[in-house]
Design a protein around this motif. Structure first.
Motif, PDB file in Angstrom:
ATOM      1  N   THR A   1       0.823  -1.220   0.000  1.00  0.00           N
ATOM      2  CA  THR A   1       0.000   0.000   0.000  1.00  0.00           C
ATOM      3  C   THR A   1       0.857   1.270   0.000  1.00  0.00           C
ATOM      4  OG1 THR A   1      -0.109  -0.144   2.402  1.00  0.00           O
ATOM      5  CG2 THR A   1      -1.938  -1.118   1.164  1.00  0.00           C
TER       6      THR A   1
ATOM      7  N   SER B   1      -1.417  -6.537   1.181  1.00  0.00           N
ATOM      8  CA  SER B   1      -0.783  -5.721   2.216  1.00  0.00           C
ATOM      9  C   SER B   1      -0.345  -6.653   3.337  1.00  0.00           C
ATOM     10  CB  SER B   1      -1.770  -4.685   2.762  1.00  0.00           C
ATOM     11  OG  SER B   1      -1.187  -3.977   3.838  1.00  0.00           O
ATOM     12  N   SER B   2       0.559  -6.158   4.179  1.00  0.00           N
ATOM     13  CA  SER B   2       0.946  -6.918   5.370  1.00  0.00           C
ATOM     14  C   SER B   2      -0.024  -6.625   6.514  1.00  0.00           C
ATOM     15  CB  SER B   2       2.361  -6.510   5.793  1.00  0.00           C
ATOM     16  OG  SER B   2       2.400  -5.110   6.012  1.00  0.00           O
TER      17      SER B   2
ATOM     18  N   TYR C   1      -0.368 -10.520   2.469  1.00  0.00           N
ATOM     19  CA  TYR C   1       0.760 -11.310   1.933  1.00  0.00           C
ATOM     20  C   TYR C   1       1.605 -11.956   3.027  1.00  0.00           C
ATOM     21  CZ  TYR C   1       3.647  -6.980   2.523  1.00  0.00           C
ATOM     22  OH  TYR C   1       4.280  -5.869   3.011  1.00  0.00           O
TER      23      TYR C   1
ATOM     24  N   LEU D   1      10.978  -0.746 -15.621  1.00  0.00           N
ATOM     25  CA  LEU D   1      10.704   0.638 -16.026  1.00  0.00           C
ATOM     26  C   LEU D   1      11.172   1.593 -14.940  1.00  0.00           C
ATOM     27  CD1 LEU D   1       7.462   2.165 -15.067  1.00  0.00           C
ATOM     28  CD2 LEU D   1       7.393  -0.296 -15.095  1.00  0.00           C
TER      29      LEU D   1
ATOM     30  N   VAL E   1      10.071   5.348 -14.022  1.00  0.00           N
ATOM     31  CA  VAL E   1       9.181   6.499 -14.151  1.00  0.00           C
ATOM     32  C   VAL E   1       8.772   6.712 -15.618  1.00  0.00           C
ATOM     33  CG1 VAL E   1       8.723   8.820 -13.255  1.00  0.00           C
ATOM     34  CG2 VAL E   1      10.400   7.391 -12.114  1.00  0.00           C
TER      35      VAL E   1
HETATM   36  N1  NAP Z   1      11.018   2.013 -11.165  1.00  0.00           N
HETATM   37  C1  NAP Z   1      10.439   3.151 -10.869  1.00  0.00           C
HETATM   38  O1  NAP Z   1      10.232   4.011 -11.706  1.00  0.00           O
HETATM   39  C2  NAP Z   1       9.976   3.399  -9.476  1.00  0.00           C
HETATM   40  C3  NAP Z   1       9.230   4.534  -9.168  1.00  0.00           C
HETATM   41  C4  NAP Z   1       8.734   4.675  -7.876  1.00  0.00           C
HETATM   42  C5  NAP Z   1       9.024   3.711  -6.930  1.00  0.00           C
HETATM   43  N2  NAP Z   1       9.796   2.653  -7.280  1.00  0.00           N
HETATM   44  C6  NAP Z   1      10.075   1.590  -6.332  1.00  0.00           C
HETATM   45  O2  NAP Z   1       8.848   0.964  -5.989  1.00  0.00           O
HETATM   46  C7  NAP Z   1       8.887   0.542  -4.633  1.00  0.00           C
HETATM   47  C8  NAP Z   1       7.728   1.180  -3.896  1.00  0.00           C
HETATM   48  O3  NAP Z   1       7.946   2.576  -3.881  1.00  0.00           O
HETATM   49  P1  NAP Z   1       6.962   3.549  -3.100  1.00  0.00           P
HETATM   50  O4  NAP Z   1       7.526   4.923  -3.204  1.00  0.00           O
HETATM   51  O5  NAP Z   1       5.558   3.276  -3.504  1.00  0.00           O
HETATM   52  O6  NAP Z   1       7.244   3.027  -1.625  1.00  0.00           O
HETATM   53  P2  NAP Z   1       6.527   3.289  -0.277  1.00  0.00           P
HETATM   54  O7  NAP Z   1       5.444   4.304  -0.431  1.00  0.00           O
HETATM   55  O8  NAP Z   1       7.570   3.527   0.746  1.00  0.00           O
HETATM   56  O9  NAP Z   1       5.816   1.863  -0.046  1.00  0.00           O
HETATM   57  C9  NAP Z   1       6.215   0.940   0.868  1.00  0.00           C
HETATM   58  C10 NAP Z   1       5.125  -0.139   0.982  1.00  0.00           C
HETATM   59  O10 NAP Z   1       5.501  -1.279   0.246  1.00  0.00           O
HETATM   60  C11 NAP Z   1       4.882  -2.406   0.787  1.00  0.00           C
HETATM   61  N3  NAP Z   1       5.787  -3.552   0.851  1.00  0.00           N
HETATM   62  C12 NAP Z   1       6.946  -3.674   1.521  1.00  0.00           C
HETATM   63  N4  NAP Z   1       7.438  -4.923   1.376  1.00  0.00           N
HETATM   64  C13 NAP Z   1       6.544  -5.592   0.600  1.00  0.00           C
HETATM   65  C14 NAP Z   1       6.446  -6.926   0.112  1.00  0.00           C
HETATM   66  N5  NAP Z   1       7.359  -7.847   0.416  1.00  0.00           N
HETATM   67  N6  NAP Z   1       5.385  -7.244  -0.658  1.00  0.00           N
HETATM   68  C15 NAP Z   1       4.443  -6.331  -0.964  1.00  0.00           C
HETATM   69  N7  NAP Z   1       4.460  -5.062  -0.516  1.00  0.00           N
HETATM   70  C16 NAP Z   1       5.507  -4.711   0.250  1.00  0.00           C
HETATM   71  C17 NAP Z   1       4.403  -2.042   2.170  1.00  0.00           C
HETATM   72  O11 NAP Z   1       2.976  -2.091   2.126  1.00  0.00           O
HETATM   73  P3  NAP Z   1       2.113  -2.682   3.345  1.00  0.00           P
HETATM   74  O12 NAP Z   1       2.446  -1.787   4.513  1.00  0.00           O
HETATM   75  O13 NAP Z   1       0.721  -2.548   2.889  1.00  0.00           O
HETATM   76  O14 NAP Z   1       2.533  -4.098   3.550  1.00  0.00           O
HETATM   77  C18 NAP Z   1       4.938  -0.630   2.381  1.00  0.00           C
HETATM   78  O15 NAP Z   1       4.058   0.194   3.087  1.00  0.00           O
HETATM   79  C19 NAP Z   1      10.287   0.926  -4.136  1.00  0.00           C
HETATM   80  O16 NAP Z   1      11.158  -0.169  -4.281  1.00  0.00           O
HETATM   81  C20 NAP Z   1      10.714   2.046  -5.046  1.00  0.00           C
HETATM   82  O17 NAP Z   1      12.104   2.168  -5.161  1.00  0.00           O
HETATM   83  C21 NAP Z   1      10.282   2.490  -8.513  1.00  0.00           C
END
Ligand code: NAP
Length: 335
Positions: free
Chosen positions: A168, A190-191, A210, A282, A284
């Motif tokens: 989430t 979600s956890s 999960y 990907l 962004v």
């Molecule tokens: N490639 C790109 O362009 C791009 C762009 C943006 C972000 N990202 C990446 O995407 C990821 C998420 O970014 P964000 O900014 O959305 O992060 P965030 O807001 O900090 O999200 C963290 C959330 O991820 C969930 N999570 C953690 N471990 C997990 C698992 N094993 N399985 C499923 N969900 C899990 C948790 O949700 P629950 O608390 O509900 O469990 C946690 O609250 C990061 O790795 C970030 O680097 C990549």
């Protein structure tokens, strides 16, 4: 004006607020923006947290939204007073993806938006969606555009598709809202059971914890009568990808976005191949993708979920809140 920068060697205790001169007046093709908000992403956290390797004086934060205060000569796309939002890759205007590093990403390789004013080329921003607050607009740059690209640009989402969103965080909640607005069925994980209740309120059709259901990929197949999901918004990485492959239908699109569970691991490649799935990394998107996204937001009626707001001075506390994992949706900073 006020700004926050990272003092070497970095880490959340080394985010320093200072008063500095206003930026220079805009030259030809430039604009001066009164930045009003930013939003936190995992990437910004990694930069701020990068103890030992942070560049002294770097201004963090990739996301920036605010109002244009002054226009340089020749700027025709914008007018004074327009609400604008920054681009994650200011040099990637359109076309094929650019080399995938962060050397020119604000808040990483170059200074970002943890400051009250900035003068930048007009081509580094787009208009914000109409009627959005600056906090809401700030969430577009990284989380919003990533979800849009995963679902629309790369995933080719269509009404009737089933989309899996993991966790989430900022990207996943955006993906859930966009997928629902475009007529998809959404399965969210979600956890936390409490957070799962909240994603149901946002329209998730099915939810899975999960932690208590580690074989959630199988559960997603059951929920789709054995067919599997069409698109997985894969923010977990190595520890979640095997489940995502199980969850995906034959020919599914797996948008590989995140590193929440690490940077490498064992992947059942034969399973991926036999399912004939498309695994696409990907990062962004381009400014053209962002313009398309903003145009869509003007009609979709989706607004981002804002978990909390912090003052610029309290940026470290905002990151600590993100670190706690208690947030649901986007954490914003206002200035
Ligand atoms: N490639 C790109 O362009 C791009 C762009 C943006 C972000 N990202 C990446 O995407 C990821 C998420 O970014 P964000 O900014 O959305 O992060 P965030 O807001 O900090 O999200 C963290 C959330 O991820 C969930 N999570 C953690 N471990 C997990 C698992 N094993 N399985 C499923 N969900 C899990 C948790 O949700 P629950 O608390 O509900 O469990 C946690 O609250 C990061 O790795 C970030 O680097 C990549």
């Amino acid at each position: 004006m006020k700004q926050v920068s990272i003092k070497a060697p970095g880490g959340l205790d080394n985010l320093v607020t200072s008063d500095v001169e206003d930026p220079k007046a805009p030259g030809a093709g430039e604009i001066t923006i009164r930045i009003k908000a930013s939003s936190l992403n995992f990437h910004d956290y990694m930069v701020a947290k990068n103890e030992g390797a942070a560049e002294d004086g770097r201004i963090p934060m990739a996301d920036g939204a605010g109002t244009i205060e002054a226009l340089g000569e020749g700027v025709e796309e914008f007018a004074e007073g327009d609400s604008v939002v920054s681009c994650f890759f200011p040099d990637w205007q359109s076309g094929d993806a650019r080399p995938s590093d962060f050397k020119r990403t604000p808040g990483d390789g170059i200074d970002g938006y943890a400051r009250e004013r900035v003068t930048v080329p007009a081509s580094w921003v787009t208009h914000a969606p109409k009627g959005w607050s600056h906090e809401e607009a700030a969430t577009i740059t990284t989380a919003g555009l990533t979800a849009w690209r995963a679902l629309v640009v790369d995933g080719g989402i269509k009404a009737g598709d089933t989309v899996a969103v993991l966790g989430t965080g900022g990207v996943s909640i955006y993906a859930l809202q966009l997928a629902k607005a475009m007529g998809a069925t959404v399965i969210a994980t979600s956890s936390s059971d409490e957070k799962l209740e909240r994603v149901k309120e946002l329209g998730a059709d099915h939810v899975i914890n999960y932690r208590s259901t580690p074989e959630w990929g199988k559960e997603m197949r059951n929920l789709t009568d054995g067919r599997g999901v069409d698109i997985v918004v894969e923010v977990g990485g190595p520890a979640t990808l095997p489940q995502s492959i199980t969850a995906g239908r034959t020919g599914a699109h797996l948008a590989l976005i995140g590193v929440l569970t690490g940077a490498g691991g064992e992947i059942p490649t034969a399973h991926l191949m036999s399912r004939q799935q498309r695994l696409q990394g990907l990062i962004v998107g381009s400014r053209t993708h962002q313009k398309d996204f903003v145009r869509a937001l003007d009609v979709l009626g989706v607004k981002p979920v804002i978990d909390s707001r912090y003052a610029l001075d309290d940026l470290a506390d905002a990151f600590r809140h993100q670190e706690s994992g208690k947030h649901f949706g986007k954490i914003c900073v206002t200035m």
